[in-house]
Design a protein around this motif. Structure first.
Motif, short mmCIF file in Angstrom:
data_model
loop_
_atom_site.label_atom_id
_atom_site.label_comp_id
_atom_site.label_asym_id
_atom_site.label_seq_id
_atom_site.Cartn_x
_atom_site.Cartn_y
_atom_site.Cartn_z
N THR A 95 0.84 -1.20 0.00
CA THR A 95 0.00 0.00 0.00
C THR A 95 0.87 1.25 0.00
O THR A 95 1.62 1.50 0.95
N ALA A 96 0.76 2.04 -1.06
CA ALA A 96 1.60 3.24 -1.20
C ALA A 96 0.93 4.42 -0.49
O ALA A 96 -0.24 4.71 -0.75
N ARG A 143 -4.55 3.85 1.58
CA ARG A 143 -3.35 4.64 1.32
C ARG A 143 -3.25 5.81 2.31
O ARG A 143 -2.15 6.18 2.73
N TRP A 144 -4.39 6.39 2.68
CA TRP A 144 -4.35 7.46 3.67
C TRP A 144 -4.07 6.91 5.06
O TRP A 144 -3.39 7.56 5.87
N SER A 175 9.86 10.20 6.63
CA SER A 175 9.35 9.63 5.39
C SER A 175 8.62 8.32 5.67
O SER A 175 9.07 7.51 6.50
N VAL A 176 7.50 8.12 4.98
CA VAL A 176 6.71 6.90 5.11
C VAL A 176 6.77 6.13 3.81
O VAL A 176 6.54 6.69 2.73
N GLU A 177 7.07 4.84 3.90
CA GLU A 177 7.20 4.00 2.73
C GLU A 177 5.96 3.12 2.57
O GLU A 177 5.00 3.24 3.33
N ALA A 178 5.98 2.26 1.58
CA ALA A 178 4.85 1.37 1.32
C ALA A 178 4.51 0.54 2.56
O ALA A 178 5.39 0.16 3.33
#
Length: 377
Positions: free
Chosen positions: A67-68, A140-141, A158-161
């Motif tokens: 999930t991006a 995604r949110w 930073s947040v990744e998948a």
């Protein structure tokens, strides 16, 4: 460091609470399990999050490893610069009001995410988790905002998948959020409702960590476990439950010198869990509870007046937010002083109190307005 109190272990909580914990929502769900109500998890890489059963856990369950995340609102970091409405800049009140007014007309996940994290920055726990649950329709949110709630990473992280945090720097400050209430808690509890949340797979420096936060009857406990990699340092700020104040804090059951400051924890490979404990007392600030379906007539006909002394250094700033509140509520909003008569025959007065109480009172006001305007119609 001072005297060591008896160890407070969340595993000693009442049996009923442990049974409630058995149904935690998690990232990866499998059907086989040890017993009814349990949702065991399994993961090989990335974050593992366990939340109490409820809407927040259901929202997180929709996030998969691929999930991006969506990018956050461009003004969000600026809006969240202050950790209390008492210190919130006037432009932030305007942004908040615009988001609430627009959301009341038509829901948009980007705004919900912004409102969630603004509530998080201001310690409005129920509001933040309520917004979080509303994001469940778009995983995604959910992936975008989760790491800022648990483990409470800085907003510039930073947040990744999959809701994974990119590796955080050694010495990073984590501000873990209080877990949401259990879904089956029933009516509003008297005092503090016991609950617990765990997040694993937190990468800091060269290490991988696990964090558990528990809300107990007399305090808040944070446990940190080094799960792999090299030695690392992490700073932790223990959160305060609404209506309570943490007066004494402990690191591995030794009292710290200065409460309500980030506590630096040195984590070594192979070491036992490190425990932080904040002992709390109830604040002596009485505020209304519940939610009305419509504004009371005293407010509609007479308006809302925020009361603080004429020589209060924050009076001018508070005066600048009264037009914001008036536009949101559609009623007159102004300033008054303690003991001063109101301009009309009726009206509602909110005493903002001294500087120590003001943050909680403005937090309550923002929460009450937001809840009223965004309630289902």
């Amino acid at each position: 460091m001072r005297a060591r109190p008896p160890r407070h272990d969340s595993s000693q909580s009442p049996k009923g609470n442990l049974q409630g914990l058995m149904g935690m929502g998690t990232l990866c769900l499998i059907l086989a399990g040890p017993g009814p109500g349990a949702e065991p998890t399994t993961t090989t890489d990335g974050v593992v999050l366990e939340l109490p059963d409820g809407p927040a856990a259901k929202a997180w369950a929709g996030v998969g490893s691929e999930t991006a995340p969506h990018p956050l609102h461009p003004n969000l970091r600026k809006a969240c610069a202050s950790s209390s409405p008492a210190g919130t800049a006037v432009p932030t009140w305007h942004m908040w009001a615009d988001w609430v007014a627009a959301e009341a007309q038509e829901s948009a996940p980007a705004r919900r995410a912004a409102l969630c994290l603004l509530a998080r920055a201001q310690g409005r726990h129920a509001d933040a988790w309520g917004h979080y649950a509303k994001l469940g329709a778009d995983p995604r949110w959910v992936a975008s905002v989760t790491p800022y709630l648990l483990p409470g990473a800085p907003l510039d992280s930073s947040v990744e998948a999959g809701g994974n945090l990119a590796p955080l720097p050694d010495g990073v400050l984590l501000q873990p959020f209080l877990p949401p209430l259990l879904e089956d808690a029933g009516s509003a509890p008297v005092g503090v409702a016991w609950r617990k949340a765990t997040v694993g797979g937190i990468r800091v420096g060269e290490a991988t960590l696990e964090l558990t936060i528990s809300v107990e009857a007399t305090g808040v406990q944070v446990d940190l476990i080094h799960r792999g990699g090299g030695p690392v340092k992490v700073a932790i700020l223990i959160p305060e439950p609404p209506g309570y104040e943490i007066r004494i804090e402990y690191l591995d059951w030794m009292q710290t010198e200065q409460p309500r400051r980030p506590i630096l924890v040195d984590l070594q490979p192979g070491a036992e869990a490190t425990t932080l404990w904040g002992r709390m007392i109830e604040r002596r600030v009485s505020l209304p509870t519940g939610q009305a379906d419509q504004l009371p007539q005293s407010l509609v006909q007479g308006g809302l007046f925020l009361s603080l002394p004429a020589d209060d250094p924050q009076r001018a700033a508070v005066g600048e937010i009264t037009p914001v509140l008036a536009k949101l509520l559609g009623v007159r909003v102004g300033l008054t002083e303690p003991g001063a008569p109101l301009p009309g025959w009726t009206g509602t007065v909110l005493h903002l109190g001294n500087s120590a109480e003001r943050g909680q009172r403005l937090t309550w006001l923002a929460s009450a307005i937001e809840s009223f305007l965004l309630q289902p119609r």
